[in-house]
Design a protein around this motif. Structure first.
Motif, mmCIF file in Angstrom:
data_model
loop_
_atom_site.group_PDB
_atom_site.id
_atom_site.type_symbol
_atom_site.label_atom_id
_atom_site.label_comp_id
_atom_site.label_asym_id
_atom_site.label_seq_id
_atom_site.Cartn_x
_atom_site.Cartn_y
_atom_site.Cartn_z
ATOM 1 N N LEU A 1 0.506 -1.086 0.057
ATOM 2 C CA LEU A 1 0.247 -0.100 -0.165
ATOM 3 C C LEU A 1 0.617 1.238 -0.109
ATOM 4 N N HIS A 2 2.281 1.421 0.940
ATOM 5 C CA HIS A 2 2.982 2.457 0.511
ATOM 6 C C HIS A 2 3.346 2.672 -0.671
ATOM 7 N N HIS A 3 3.279 2.584 -2.271
ATOM 8 C CA HIS A 3 3.368 2.206 -3.619
ATOM 9 C C HIS A 3 2.118 2.189 -4.230
ATOM 10 N N LEU A 4 1.036 2.183 -3.122
ATOM 11 C CA LEU A 4 0.051 2.339 -4.546
ATOM 12 C C LEU A 4 0.025 3.005 -5.301
ATOM 13 N N ASN A 5 0.353 4.077 -5.473
ATOM 14 C CA ASN A 5 0.769 5.554 -6.012
ATOM 15 C C ASN A 5 0.735 4.964 -7.606
ATOM 16 N N THR A 6 1.884 3.623 -7.414
ATOM 17 C CA THR A 6 1.638 3.405 -9.428
ATOM 18 C C THR A 6 0.664 2.229 -9.925
ATOM 19 N N GLN B 1 -5.997 -7.956 7.351
ATOM 20 C CA GLN B 1 -5.259 -6.743 7.691
ATOM 21 C C GLN B 1 -5.538 -5.122 7.219
ATOM 22 N N LYS B 2 -7.373 -5.673 7.212
ATOM 23 C CA LYS B 2 -8.166 -4.506 7.302
ATOM 24 C C LYS B 2 -7.616 -3.362 6.281
ATOM 25 N N LEU B 3 -7.567 -3.938 4.935
ATOM 26 C CA LEU B 3 -7.394 -3.583 3.938
ATOM 27 C C LEU B 3 -8.386 -2.601 3.441
ATOM 28 N N VAL B 4 -9.865 -2.659 3.244
ATOM 29 C CA VAL B 4 -10.486 -1.842 3.042
ATOM 30 C C VAL B 4 -10.568 -0.047 4.076
ATOM 31 N N GLU B 5 -10.656 -0.211 5.231
ATOM 32 C CA GLU B 5 -9.886 0.510 5.983
ATOM 33 C C GLU B 5 -8.595 0.988 5.580
ATOM 34 N N ARG B 6 -7.787 0.826 5.251
ATOM 35 C CA ARG B 6 -7.047 1.322 4.775
ATOM 36 C C ARG B 6 -6.858 2.410 3.561
ATOM 37 N N LEU B 7 -7.308 1.598 2.320
ATOM 38 C CA LEU B 7 -7.540 2.700 1.231
ATOM 39 C C LEU B 7 -8.544 3.454 1.521
ATOM 40 N N ILE B 8 -9.424 3.223 2.353
ATOM 41 C CA ILE B 8 -10.130 5.033 2.764
ATOM 42 C C ILE B 8 -9.298 5.810 3.327
ATOM 43 N N ASP B 9 -8.367 5.011 4.056
ATOM 44 C CA ASP B 9 -7.395 6.432 4.609
ATOM 45 C C ASP B 9 -6.473 6.897 3.541
ATOM 46 N N GLN C 1 -19.894 -1.779 2.283
ATOM 47 C CA GLN C 1 -21.167 -1.542 2.429
ATOM 48 C C GLN C 1 -21.740 -1.236 3.712
ATOM 49 N N SER C 2 -20.847 -1.228 4.257
ATOM 50 C CA SER C 2 -20.905 -0.788 5.866
ATOM 51 C C SER C 2 -21.023 0.946 6.194
ATOM 52 N N GLU C 3 -22.223 0.953 7.091
ATOM 53 C CA GLU C 3 -21.999 2.624 7.604
ATOM 54 C C GLU C 3 -21.046 3.420 7.635
ATOM 55 N N GLU C 4 -20.661 2.093 8.599
ATOM 56 C CA GLU C 4 -19.187 3.153 9.246
ATOM 57 C C GLU C 4 -17.688 3.004 8.334
ATOM 58 N N SER C 5 -17.743 2.406 7.141
ATOM 59 C CA SER C 5 -17.493 2.620 5.852
ATOM 60 C C SER C 5 -17.479 3.774 5.513
ATOM 61 N N ILE C 6 -18.350 4.042 5.373
ATOM 62 C CA ILE C 6 -19.514 5.468 4.396
ATOM 63 C C ILE C 6 -18.573 6.225 5.233
ATOM 64 N N LYS C 7 -19.144 6.627 6.066
ATOM 65 C CA LYS C 7 -19.128 7.403 7.509
ATOM 66 C C LYS C 7 -16.889 8.040 6.845
ATOM 67 N N SER C 8 -16.362 6.516 7.223
ATOM 68 C CA SER C 8 -15.413 7.567 6.968
ATOM 69 C C SER C 8 -14.335 7.634 5.718
ATOM 70 N N LEU C 9 -14.842 7.047 5.194
ATOM 71 C CA LEU C 9 -14.920 7.794 3.586
ATOM 72 C C LEU C 9 -15.446 9.228 2.822
ATOM 73 N N LEU C 10 -16.692 9.229 3.388
ATOM 74 C CA LEU C 10 -16.589 10.418 3.960
ATOM 75 C C LEU C 10 -15.973 11.581 4.791
ATOM 76 N N ASN C 11 -15.239 11.708 5.429
ATOM 77 C CA ASN C 11 -14.490 11.968 6.361
ATOM 78 C C ASN C 11 -13.270 12.093 5.164
ATOM 79 N N SER C 12 -12.906 11.604 4.493
ATOM 80 C CA SER C 12 -11.668 11.316 4.072
ATOM 81 C C SER C 12 -11.742 12.278 3.200
#
Length: 547
Positions: free
Chosen positions: A153-158, A188-196, A242-253
């Motif tokens: 994920l450190h190199h996801l800009n590629t 590994q909390k992939l979704v949470e990391r991608l949202i961040d 699709q969880s409400e928590e993830s969408i709230k986090s996405l909107l915060n980001s």
């Protein structure tokens, strides 16, 4: 395979007979890949020697010397990558069975600076082969490397690394391996990391690639669900997204201060993907299917709940776009001050999706904010932006004929309309019908000047016809009753004169175009027949001459 039967002896066989032959000499041969794929045993034995496998991998992941001429600099790394990914069992087994080689391969991600895009594509290709051909073994190896996901994920800009992330999800060779991989990625909390990674503190490339990755996970997860309807497990990553928590986090980001365009557009692309309704059976004749609608609405319940309190932020983007768009832009149609911008266009697209759903609480909030009036104003302000006009036309059509309507307290009803309809707000409060008539009058005046017609007239014609021919005719009738009599008469006069004339002209233009196409097709057919006749005559002359 021709030379495999000794009709031809390849240059590589000759080289391999030399005692001091080097790996560079072998992979420099143009036909080395073809020989390898042709199962040249002598060549494969040579390549799978431990020292040669190590050197092949080293050429791929280590930066070549800058002293090498630029056009030749990546010739050997490319050849090495092609050989390692040639899908030859012996080579794949040799790579997979040597832990030192796998550690060296993953070591490519340990660089702190940005990766070389070409080398990253080589790396991704090799990793992809191992994921596909050695799924269970390679997954166990990756799980044993605690820093692998961090470095990836450190190199996801590629872009190549983003593609590799998707391969982990879609390329596993069995359902069991795929399920195990998804569970690991969840741990590994992939979704949470991608949202961040969509937050403004990251680079635009990272923002976009993180959002693209989430979109791919959504699409793939839903595709899998449509094929595996009897399974109870489902896609665990899709459930997290699709969880409400993830969408709230996405909107915060997305709206973290200071807001940037790449974060907003990246987050919006994820929301668009979540809200896009697709039937499970694409060959179904009906426009909608209640079981499909039920499943879809259940899946986006968290998204809608999280969106409701943040609609004011999207409205603010429409009225105050990100700073990148405050610079005036000179175009062939004149000066744009301020340009529409990609962020605002994507917000309009989001509203288009929401109008399809016709979710009552969201409708009420959009009406309270005055968003429909802002959209109408933008439609006329940016008279040459066809992307905006197309989205606004879709909004009007969706308001008039919603495929999925009124979802009040979890219930679904088809064809319903409410007193809080954005359509009513547009036509009564913001005088849509009057604005249409005025636009056509202005367009007629412009025809008297040395200028083009207004760019939105074609879309306004379609919108006017949609209003007239709407299957929700009672809605339009009830609106007309609430308008001033003078406005109603003006609208009816417009539909029977100016609009009728435009429709007639468009119909004639369509007929003329069809006639022209038929004439051209006939002429082409005649030319082809004449050519065929000429060829036949020439052949006849030749045959007669020979006799």
């Amino acid at each position: 395979m021709f030379w495999r039967f000794n009709y031809h002896s390849s240059e590589i066989d000759t080289l391999l007979d030399k005692e001091d032959v080097t790996l560079v000499e072998i992979i420099s041969e143009e036909d080395v890949l073809q020989e390898c794929k042709a199962q040249n045993t002598k060549l494969i034995d040579f390549l799978t020697k431990p020292e040669n496998m190590k050197n092949l991998l080293s050429m791929v992941i280590n930066e070549p010397s800058k002293e090498i001429e630029e056009k030749l600099r990546y010739k050997l790394p490319n050849s090495s990558c092609e050989l390692l990914t040639s899908d030859i069992t012996a080579i794949t087994d040799s790579l997979m069975s040597t832990e030192a080689l796998l550690n060296e391969l993953l070591g490519f991600l340990n660089q702190e600076e940005a990766l070389n895009p070409l080398q990253a594509s080589f790396f991704s290709k090799i990793m992809g082969l191992l994921i596909m051909r050695k799924s269970q073994e390679f997954l166990m190896f990756l799980k044993s490397r605690s820093t692998f996901m961090d470095r990836l994920l450190h190199h996801l800009n590629t872009s190549a690394i983003m593609d590799l992330l998707l391969r982990l999800v879609i390329s596993m060779d069995s359902p069991q391996s795929r399920t195990e991989c998804l569970e690991w990625l969840k741990e590994q909390k992939l979704v949470e990391r991608l949202i961040d990674l969509i937050r403004p503190v990251h680079s635009p490339e990272t923002n976009y690639n993180a959002s693209f990755s989430l979109c791919d996970l959504i699409r793939h997860g839903r595709d899998q669900l449509s094929f595996e309807q009897d399974t109870s497990v489902g896609d665990v990553l899709l459930k997290v997204i699709q969880s409400e928590e993830s969408i709230k986090s996405l909107l915060n980001s997305m709206f973290e201060d200071p807001t940037v365009e790449s974060s907003i557009i990246g987050g919006l692309s994820v929301l668009h993907t979540l809200l896009e309704f697709k039937k499970a059976n694409p060959f179904e004749s009906s426009t909608s299917s209640l079981p499909d609608v039920d499943k879809f609405m259940a899946s986006i319940d968290g998204t809608l709940k999280a969106l409701l309190p943040r609609l004011k932020d999207f409205h603010r983007i429409l009225t105050h776009p990100p700073k990148q768009h405050y610079c005036p832009m000179q175009t062939t149609a004149g000066l744009l001050d301020v340009p529409l911008g990609n962020a605002r266009l994507n917000v309009v697209r989001l509203i288009t999706y929401l109008m399809v759903l016709n979710y009552k609480p969201l409708n009420e909030e959009l009406i309270r904010l005055g968003t429909m009036g802002v959209l109408l104003g933008m439609f006329f302000e940016y008279s040459w932006n066809n992307f905006l006009h197309t989205q606004f036309e879709h909004i009007i059509n969706n308001l008039l004929t919603n495929a999925i309507t009124s979802i009040g307290s979890g219930s679904i009803s088809l064809g319903a309309s409410t007193s809080t309809s954005p359509a009513i707000t547009l036509m009564i409060e913001f005088k849509l019908l009057n604005r249409i008539v005025e636009a056509f009058e202005l367009n007629d005046d412009r025809f008297l000047l040395p200028s083009h017609r207004l760019g939105y007239i074609g879309h306004l014609t379609k919108i006017s016809n949609s209003l007239l021919n709407s299957c929700n005719a009672p809605l339009l009738d009830s609106i007309l009753l609430k308008l001033d009599q003078s406005d109603v008469e003006r609208w009816k006069d417009f539909t029977t004169t100016a609009l009728a004339e435009v429709n007639k002209q468009n119909s004639l233009d369509g007929v003329c175009l069809l006639s022209l196409l038929l004439l051209l097709s006939l002429l082409l057919l005649i030319v082809l027949l004449l050519l065929l006749l000429l060829i036949v005559l020439m052949l006849y002359v030749v045959v007669v001459g020979m006799n």
